[in-house]
Design a protein around this motif. Sequence first.
Motif, mmCIF file in Angstrom:
data_model
loop_
_atom_site.group_PDB
_atom_site.id
_atom_site.type_symbol
_atom_site.label_atom_id
_atom_site.label_comp_id
_atom_site.label_asym_id
_atom_site.label_seq_id
_atom_site.Cartn_x
_atom_site.Cartn_y
_atom_site.Cartn_z
ATOM 1 N N PRO A 84 83.204 88.148 -75.223
ATOM 2 C CA PRO A 84 82.624 88.873 -76.316
ATOM 3 C C PRO A 84 81.993 88.071 -77.330
ATOM 4 N N HIS A 85 82.810 86.929 -77.710
ATOM 5 C CA HIS A 85 82.220 85.972 -78.519
ATOM 6 C C HIS A 85 80.941 85.285 -78.432
ATOM 7 N N LYS A 91 73.369 87.376 -78.462
ATOM 8 C CA LYS A 91 72.607 88.608 -78.928
ATOM 9 C C LYS A 91 72.198 88.365 -80.270
ATOM 10 N N ASN A 92 72.611 87.551 -81.198
ATOM 11 C CA ASN A 92 72.477 87.333 -82.516
ATOM 12 C C ASN A 92 72.043 86.023 -82.912
#
Length: 95
Positions: A84-85, A91-92
């Motif tokens: 997830p990290h 994504k960012n």
Amino acid sequence: MDIKEKRRLEELTEVFKALAHPARLWMVEQLFEQEKCVCEFVDVLKLDFSTVSKHLSVLKHAHVIEDEKRGKNVYYSLRTKCLPHIISCLKNKED
């Protein structure tokens, strides 16, 4: 590069290969919050059961996810807890 380092890199490569498909990446993102039954993936992805199972098998082989059979259903959960990290970071990213 010694044999141990080479094997480590090969295992890491398998993870990235397993994530390199839109359906598999989407399934992994769904597992960030909670486990899911294979039938939930089939319903949402509108793919046949065998295709979804193959995608899940690729992720399991790469040690990204794990499964647990309960009765007739198989439930999948995230095994690689750092994903997830990593995915959020990608994504960012700043362009």
